[in-house]
Design an enzyme around this catalytic site. Structure first.
Site, mmCIF file in Angstrom:
data_model
loop_
_atom_site.group_PDB
_atom_site.id
_atom_site.type_symbol
_atom_site.label_atom_id
_atom_site.label_comp_id
_atom_site.label_asym_id
_atom_site.label_seq_id
_atom_site.Cartn_x
_atom_site.Cartn_y
_atom_site.Cartn_z
ATOM 1 N N HIS A 277 9.370 11.425 -28.054
ATOM 2 C CA HIS A 277 8.210 12.124 -27.490
ATOM 3 C C HIS A 277 8.291 13.639 -27.729
ATOM 4 O O HIS A 277 7.342 14.256 -28.223
ATOM 5 C CB HIS A 277 8.085 11.825 -25.991
ATOM 6 C CG HIS A 277 6.975 12.582 -25.330
ATOM 7 N ND1 HIS A 277 5.641 12.329 -25.609
ATOM 8 C CD2 HIS A 277 6.974 13.595 -24.417
ATOM 9 C CE1 HIS A 277 4.884 13.148 -24.894
ATOM 10 N NE2 HIS A 277 5.653 13.928 -24.163
ATOM 11 N N HIS B 46 0.644 13.228 -29.507
ATOM 12 C CA HIS B 46 0.265 11.847 -29.182
ATOM 13 C C HIS B 46 -0.223 11.094 -30.406
ATOM 14 O O HIS B 46 0.074 9.912 -30.585
ATOM 15 C CB HIS B 46 -0.831 11.824 -28.118
ATOM 16 C CG HIS B 46 -0.296 11.879 -26.723
ATOM 17 N ND1 HIS B 46 -1.036 12.343 -25.661
ATOM 18 C CD2 HIS B 46 0.903 11.510 -26.209
ATOM 19 C CE1 HIS B 46 -0.313 12.271 -24.558
ATOM 20 N NE2 HIS B 46 0.878 11.785 -24.867
ATOM 21 N N GLU C 172 -5.088 16.692 -12.211
ATOM 22 C CA GLU C 172 -5.454 17.023 -13.587
ATOM 23 C C GLU C 172 -6.956 17.108 -13.802
ATOM 24 O O GLU C 172 -7.519 16.407 -14.632
ATOM 25 C CB GLU C 172 -4.829 16.016 -14.572
ATOM 26 C CG GLU C 172 -4.886 16.529 -16.000
ATOM 27 C CD GLU C 172 -3.972 15.762 -16.958
ATOM 28 O OE1 GLU C 172 -3.001 15.142 -16.488
ATOM 29 O OE2 GLU C 172 -4.247 15.798 -18.161
ATOM 30 N N LYS D 131 2.905 11.325 -11.704
ATOM 31 C CA LYS D 131 2.249 10.355 -12.574
ATOM 32 C C LYS D 131 3.117 9.111 -12.666
ATOM 33 O O LYS D 131 4.241 9.173 -13.158
ATOM 34 C CB LYS D 131 2.037 10.937 -13.973
ATOM 35 C CG LYS D 131 0.910 11.950 -14.036
ATOM 36 C CD LYS D 131 0.606 12.314 -15.489
ATOM 37 C CE LYS D 131 -0.607 13.229 -15.581
ATOM 38 N NZ LYS D 131 -0.938 13.558 -16.980
ATOM 39 N N ASN E 14 -0.589 19.814 -21.524
ATOM 40 C CA ASN E 14 -0.775 19.006 -22.730
ATOM 41 C C ASN E 14 -0.612 19.816 -24.014
ATOM 42 O O ASN E 14 -0.855 19.308 -25.102
ATOM 43 C CB ASN E 14 -2.162 18.357 -22.716
ATOM 44 C CG ASN E 14 -2.281 17.336 -21.610
ATOM 45 O OD1 ASN E 14 -1.286 16.729 -21.208
ATOM 46 N ND2 ASN E 14 -3.481 17.155 -21.093
ATOM 47 N N HIS F 290 0.423 18.231 -27.245
ATOM 48 C CA HIS F 290 0.317 16.787 -27.058
ATOM 49 C C HIS F 290 -0.852 16.150 -27.812
ATOM 50 O O HIS F 290 -0.840 14.948 -28.024
ATOM 51 C CB HIS F 290 0.211 16.442 -25.567
ATOM 52 C CG HIS F 290 1.530 16.537 -24.844
ATOM 53 N ND1 HIS F 290 2.249 17.708 -24.769
ATOM 54 C CD2 HIS F 290 2.278 15.611 -24.190
ATOM 55 C CE1 HIS F 290 3.370 17.502 -24.090
ATOM 56 N NE2 HIS F 290 3.420 16.240 -23.721
ATOM 57 N N ARG G 155 0.811 -1.230 0.000
ATOM 58 C CA ARG G 155 0.000 0.000 0.000
ATOM 59 C C ARG G 155 0.837 1.269 0.000
ATOM 60 O O ARG G 155 0.427 2.304 0.518
ATOM 61 C CB ARG G 155 -0.977 0.001 1.176
ATOM 62 C CG ARG G 155 -1.957 -1.150 1.132
ATOM 63 C CD ARG G 155 -3.226 -0.868 1.877
ATOM 64 N NE ARG G 155 -4.141 -1.988 1.735
ATOM 65 C CZ ARG G 155 -4.169 -3.043 2.549
ATOM 66 N NH1 ARG G 155 -3.356 -3.111 3.563
ATOM 67 N NH2 ARG G 155 -5.024 -4.015 2.327
ATOM 68 N N GLU H 234 10.002 19.911 -24.325
ATOM 69 C CA GLU H 234 9.159 20.149 -23.136
ATOM 70 C C GLU H 234 9.578 21.441 -22.433
ATOM 71 O O GLU H 234 8.747 22.162 -21.878
ATOM 72 C CB GLU H 234 9.227 18.968 -22.160
ATOM 73 C CG GLU H 234 8.609 17.667 -22.688
ATOM 74 C CD GLU H 234 7.070 17.638 -22.652
ATOM 75 O OE1 GLU H 234 6.466 18.527 -22.019
ATOM 76 O OE2 GLU H 234 6.488 16.737 -23.274
ATOM 77 N N LYS I 170 6.414 23.771 -13.821
ATOM 78 C CA LYS I 170 5.510 22.620 -13.745
ATOM 79 C C LYS I 170 4.952 22.463 -12.327
ATOM 80 O O LYS I 170 3.780 22.116 -12.149
ATOM 81 C CB LYS I 170 6.206 21.338 -14.221
ATOM 82 C CG LYS I 170 5.209 20.210 -14.387
ATOM 83 C CD LYS I 170 5.671 18.991 -15.141
ATOM 84 C CE LYS I 170 4.542 17.943 -15.126
ATOM 85 N NZ LYS I 170 4.944 16.638 -15.616
ATOM 86 N N ARG J 214 -4.078 21.765 -14.970
ATOM 87 C CA ARG J 214 -2.963 20.905 -15.344
ATOM 88 C C ARG J 214 -3.013 20.519 -16.816
ATOM 89 O O ARG J 214 -1.995 20.178 -17.420
ATOM 90 C CB ARG J 214 -2.947 19.656 -14.454
ATOM 91 C CG ARG J 214 -1.696 18.841 -14.618
ATOM 92 C CD ARG J 214 -1.504 17.845 -13.479
ATOM 93 N NE ARG J 214 -0.430 16.929 -13.816
ATOM 94 C CZ ARG J 214 0.093 16.064 -12.977
ATOM 95 N NH1 ARG J 214 -0.355 15.977 -11.755
ATOM 96 N NH2 ARG J 214 1.068 15.270 -13.361
#
Lengths: 364, 364
Positions: free
Chosen positions: B265, B252, B237, B143, B245, B248, B121, B185, B227, B241
């Site tokens: 990326h 993506h 998010e 994340k 993106n 992106h 946990r 980025e 950030k 947030r």
């Protein structure tokens, strides 16, 4: 219908308790604004009784949903079953606004909660616990997990549900041993935190044995209330929350040495609570031995074991010791001082534990 | 050494940034009182350069540790590798006080973080990101995830590290395309939030290309700072947030249609940023077209793609549409108004997207 609020800041949620409220689930979801594409996770045993009332109410409220069946049993609380649920969610394009509903006991709740905690970095889930144990224990605290071949609940996290719907009507169809297993945790809640609650239980033995919905509403509400107060003070189990482990040190050891087949969880905890009370008496932490007698009598009223005749003291000690290694070499014992009050102590000698186990009938 | 504090209440942590600080890790762990049985997770490529300085420092500080190697590559960021790490942790009786150290880029960080989030946990973990992308992006935001055969990062959670140690010295051994991917980025951070930072980048192109440790310390600190401010305002998010993106949506889609092999990326994000800026210009959200020219020039300076010649418009649209289904039927576009300021808009027509993709060289 009773409502208990579990206050955990932005992770707060409510527990609704009542008789027959499964059939209001759809409506309740709308009311609580938890709408989303629904996945119901359940097992065949529970489904037979309660899936139809649930899905009828979802249909009536206009929800889109799917149902996934997990075979019945602790052995299916594993990563493999979790993966099957991930696959189903992904194949059916469940998004972040999805709502998982766990309809069942602890296995279904823990597994569904684990998937909810880890799918798309967390989606909402509702617990509909259908055992007393799940209603009074798993419904508060946010412990979600799956088992690993080497041990229970080793993979998991803390993740709070969005809502718990505890339908005490389900307790009427619960096998007696399951009901009694839940009662052990109820007794524990009284013993560790609330003398009035403990005395209330003692006064309503017959109605509890019958799973009378009126009484069970009060019992589930009472236990959730006590457990909430503890979890609110210590969500991640760094200190106070440990008192919920009263009876669990020896209880877990008994479950371990019987490979989780010898005892229902609550039955193991019952005898564990008696053992810990006897340890407390020996250490003069407990001043009045009548607590032990009351506890033994109460456990007896619910056919919960009060002795460990025939179980090997050595194996129990070894199982406790394995846990010890996992927790930095110390066992924290929860010891009662009086009804409603416990202390946490690491100052319990192995020889005293052996002595008490022997007194309770443990064999060489 | 710079320190950026990410302020997330009880989940707050610091990012330490400096040249050569990997070799101080043992000492740093002591100083930050993060002691525990350590497991280092890394891959063979990174290990070749940086494992010895790390383990030397752990030995010098008196830590017990094991090292687990995950093969190099995104394809190993999966549940199977996570299970291998669980097995190792359990076999070696790592307890709740364990400390996982992720030494590597995004794959190692995400995988290790996922295991840390779900073992017993939740146990503590330290990130030592060794790519610019991981230092400026993955190190802030919590994340953690593993991939599913059907999509990236579908299984994961939000789980904050206890500490990040960003050694900008590692950037000197980073392949140029990886460095440039990270720069995309960095450019994004300037564009969405901070004009001064954007202009600072424009003024230091040569030193950034050389991965000069002095400049890179400022860059990593600057990006982490931006950030952090965004993540602090919206950890999970739900709104703000989303501006991270920027670039992106199309980025993506480009990664998806090339099966994550056609673009780094950051390279995909670079051309995505240009496309989104052009959309913003068409919609008159962006008032001054010179932003587009500056962006194209800057991307060119780092060999980042500025066109999509030869890529199928239809495939890109379809990939965007797949994401759309996952997000309740709407694509939220991040559109620049000026340098340092963006808006979130769902009001972008598919035909306008097609038009801009065509302008950038997309084929029928």
């Amino acid at each position: 219908m009773e409502e208990i609020r579990v206050d955990l800041g932005e992770r707060s949620y409510s527990i609704l308790i009542g008789d027959g409220i499964i059939e209001d689930t759809g409506e309740i979801i709308r009311e609580w604004e938890l709408d989303g594409k629904v996945l119901v996770v359940t097992n065949p045993t529970v489904a037979e009784w309660y899936l139809k009332p649930l899905t009828d109410s979802l249909i009536a409220a206009g929800f889109t949903f799917k149902v996934v069946m997990v075979p019945d049993g602790e052995v299916y609380k594993n990563l493999e079953e979790a993966e099957k649920i991930y696959n189903l969610l992904i194949s059916n394009q469940y998004d972040r606004k999805s709502l998982l509903i766990a309809l069942g006991g602890g296995v279904i709740g823990d597994l569904t909660g684990f998937v909810a905690a880890t799918y798309l970095r967390g989606v909402r889930f509702i617990q509909i616990p259908t055992t007393l144990l799940a209603q009074v224990d798993a419904s508060v605290g946010g412990k979600v997990a799956v088992n690993h071949p080497r041990g229970k609940n080793l993979i998991g996290s803390f993740y709070q549900p969005s809502l718990v719907i505890s339908d005490v009507g389900t307790l009427l169809t619960l096998p007696e041993t399951e009901l009694h297993s839940g009662v052990a945790e109820v007794i524990k809640h009284g013993l560790i935190m609330d003398e009035n609650y403990f005395q209330f239980i003692c006064g309503e033995i017959q109605l509890i044995r019958e799973a009378n919905p009126g009484i069970m509403t009060w019992i589930v509400a009472g236990s959730c209330n006590i457990k909430s107060r503890i979890v609110e003070a210590d969500e991640k189990e760094s200190s106070l929350r440990a008192i919920l482990n009263y009876g669990h040190t020896i209880g877990h050891a008994l479950e371990t040495i019987t490979d989780y087949t010898g005892f229902k969880h609550g039955a193991a905890v019952a005898v564990g609570m008696i053992a810990a009370a006897k340890i407390a008496w020996q250490l003069e932490v407990l001043k009045d031995a009548s607590l032990i007698d009351q506890l033994i009598e109460l456990c007896g009223d619910f056919n919960l074991p009060v002795r460990i005749d025939g179980f090997s003291i050595e194996s129990i000690i070894e199982a406790i010791y394995y846990d010890k290694k996992m927790a930095h070499g110390k066992v924290n014992w929860i010891l009662p001082c009086e009804i409603g009050k416990v202390i946490i102590s690491a100052e319990v000698s192995e020889s005293l534990v052996r002595e008490v186990l022997k007194e309770l009938g443990g064999s060489k």
